[in-house]
Design a protein around this motif. Structure first.
Motif, short mmCIF file in Angstrom:
data_model
loop_
_atom_site.label_atom_id
_atom_site.label_comp_id
_atom_site.label_asym_id
_atom_site.label_seq_id
_atom_site.Cartn_x
_atom_site.Cartn_y
_atom_site.Cartn_z
N ILE A 289 3.97 -22.43 -6.45
CA ILE A 289 4.13 -23.80 -6.44
C ILE A 289 5.38 -24.25 -6.16
N GLU B 292 6.94 -35.49 -2.95
CA GLU B 292 6.69 -33.92 -3.46
C GLU B 292 8.14 -33.22 -3.68
N SER C 276 9.79 -30.70 -10.33
CA SER C 276 9.00 -31.03 -9.82
C SER C 276 7.89 -32.24 -10.36
N THR D 232 3.93 -32.23 -9.88
CA THR D 232 3.31 -31.53 -10.56
C THR D 232 3.52 -31.25 -12.18
N LYS E 26 -0.87 -33.51 -15.45
CA LYS E 26 -0.20 -32.92 -14.01
C LYS E 26 0.03 -31.54 -14.19
N ALA F 95 -1.57 -28.16 -12.56
CA ALA F 95 -0.75 -27.32 -11.67
C ALA F 95 -0.76 -25.98 -12.43
N SER G 206 -3.90 -23.56 -11.64
CA SER G 206 -3.85 -23.12 -10.13
C SER G 206 -3.26 -21.78 -10.06
#
Length: 253
Positions: free
Chosen positions: A67, A79, A94, A97, A244, A248, A251
C-alpha cells in the motif's frame, strides 16, 4: 552460566544471548528479538505481547510494501503521503487509505542493503498525540533535550503506543494541527459552532441513557449511543476513516 530456551523458536540461550521478558520467559536475541521493533519495550513485555507485536510487524510490513510503497511514488496529490519524525522513528500518514505506518529501516552493512519494517495502524484508532521532552547526555557529555510526539492507539494487538522523534516543539505543533484537522477537532473560532453542536448532541445522548436506565428500556443500546456521542464530541467522527482503513487492510495478501 544458566541456560534457558527461547520461548518462540526453542533455541538455547544464556543470560547474554537471551532477552528475559516480564513474565519470566526468554527469547533469543539473535533471531526472535530482532523481529521486534527496536523501540518495542521487551523488558516489560510478556510472551503474548511479543508474539502479538511480531505478528503486527509481519502484517504491517506486507501492508507497507503493498500500500505505502506505491503511494510514495504517486503523482496524484489526493493520494500523497504525509511524513513526520526524524531519526529512526518516522511515521507516514495516508489519508486516502485511512492508515498510518510506523517504519524502521534495517541495513545489512552501514547504509547498504536496506529493508523497511513497518507497523500499520488505522488512522481512526489514533486517540492520543502528546508532546514530551527528555534530557539526555550527548556524545560530548553535555545535556541535550530530545523532543517527541507520544502516540497512543486503541483497538491494537501488539505495540499500541510509541514515541516519534521530532525536531522541536514547533514540529510537534505541526503534527498536532495536522491530526486535529483530519479529525475535525481543531479548536478554532471557525469550528466552534460545530464543536458546540457535537457537545450538545453528546449531552442529550447521555441524558437519554440515564432516562433509559431509570425506565429499564434499551439500556445497553442507549448506553452505546451515549458513549459514541461523547467519543465524537471529544475525538471527532471517525466513521469514514474506519471504512477506508478496513477496505485497504482487507486488500493485503
Amino acid at each position: 552460566m544458566a541456560k534457558n530456551n527461547c520461548a518462540i523458536c526453542g533455541a538455547e540461550v544464556s543470560l547474554i544471548s537471551g532477552q528475559k521478558l516480564a513474565d519470566g520467559n526468554y527469547i533469543c536475541r539473535k533471531v526472535c528479538s530482532k523481529k521486534c521493533f527496536k523501540i518495542f519495550d521487551k523488558v516489560s513485555a510478556t510472551l503474548d505481547s511479543v508474539n502479538s507485536h511480531i505478528a503486527q510487524v509481519e502484517f504491517g510490513t506486507k501492508a507497507w510494501n503493498q500500500i505505502f510503497e506505491p503511494l510514495k511514488k504517486t503523482k496524484n496529490k489526493d493520494e500523497k503521503l504525509k511524513s513526520f519524525g526524524v531519526g529512526g522513528t518516522v511515521i507516514y500518514v495516508s489519508p486516502s487509505t485511512g492508515l498510518i505506518a510506523l517504519t524502521e529501516n534495517r541495513y545489512k552493512i552501514f547504509i547498504f542493503g536496506k529493508t523497511t519494517l513497518a507497523c500499520v495502524y488505522r488512522l481512526a484508532d489514533l486517540y492520543g498525540y502528546e508532546y514530551e521532552t527528555e534530557t539526555v547526555k550527548n556524545s560530548e557529555g553535555k545535556d541535550e533535550t530530545k523532543h517527541y510526539c507520544h502516540m497512543f492507539f486503541r483497538n491494537v494487538s501488539g505495540m499500541y503506543d510509541f514515541r516519534v522523534n521530532v525536531s522541536n516543539s514547533k514540529s510537534y505543533e505541526s503534527m498536532e494541527k495536522y491530526f486535529n484537522n483530519i479529525f475535525g477537532i481543531q479548536k478554532t473560532l471557525r469550528n466552534s459552532i460545530n464543536n458546540a453542536k457535537k457537545q450538545i448532541d453528546a449531552i442529550k445522548a447521555v441524558a437519554g441513557a440515564v432516562k433509559a436506565a431509570k425506565d429499564g428500556v434499551n439500556v445497553e443500546e442507549k448506553g452505546a449511543e451515549a458513549f459514541n456521542a461523547m467519543d465524537v464530541a471529544t475525538y471527532g467522527d471517525r466513521t469514514e476513516w474506519i471504512k477506508k482503513a478496513d477496505a485497504a487492510l482487507a486488500s493485503v495478501k
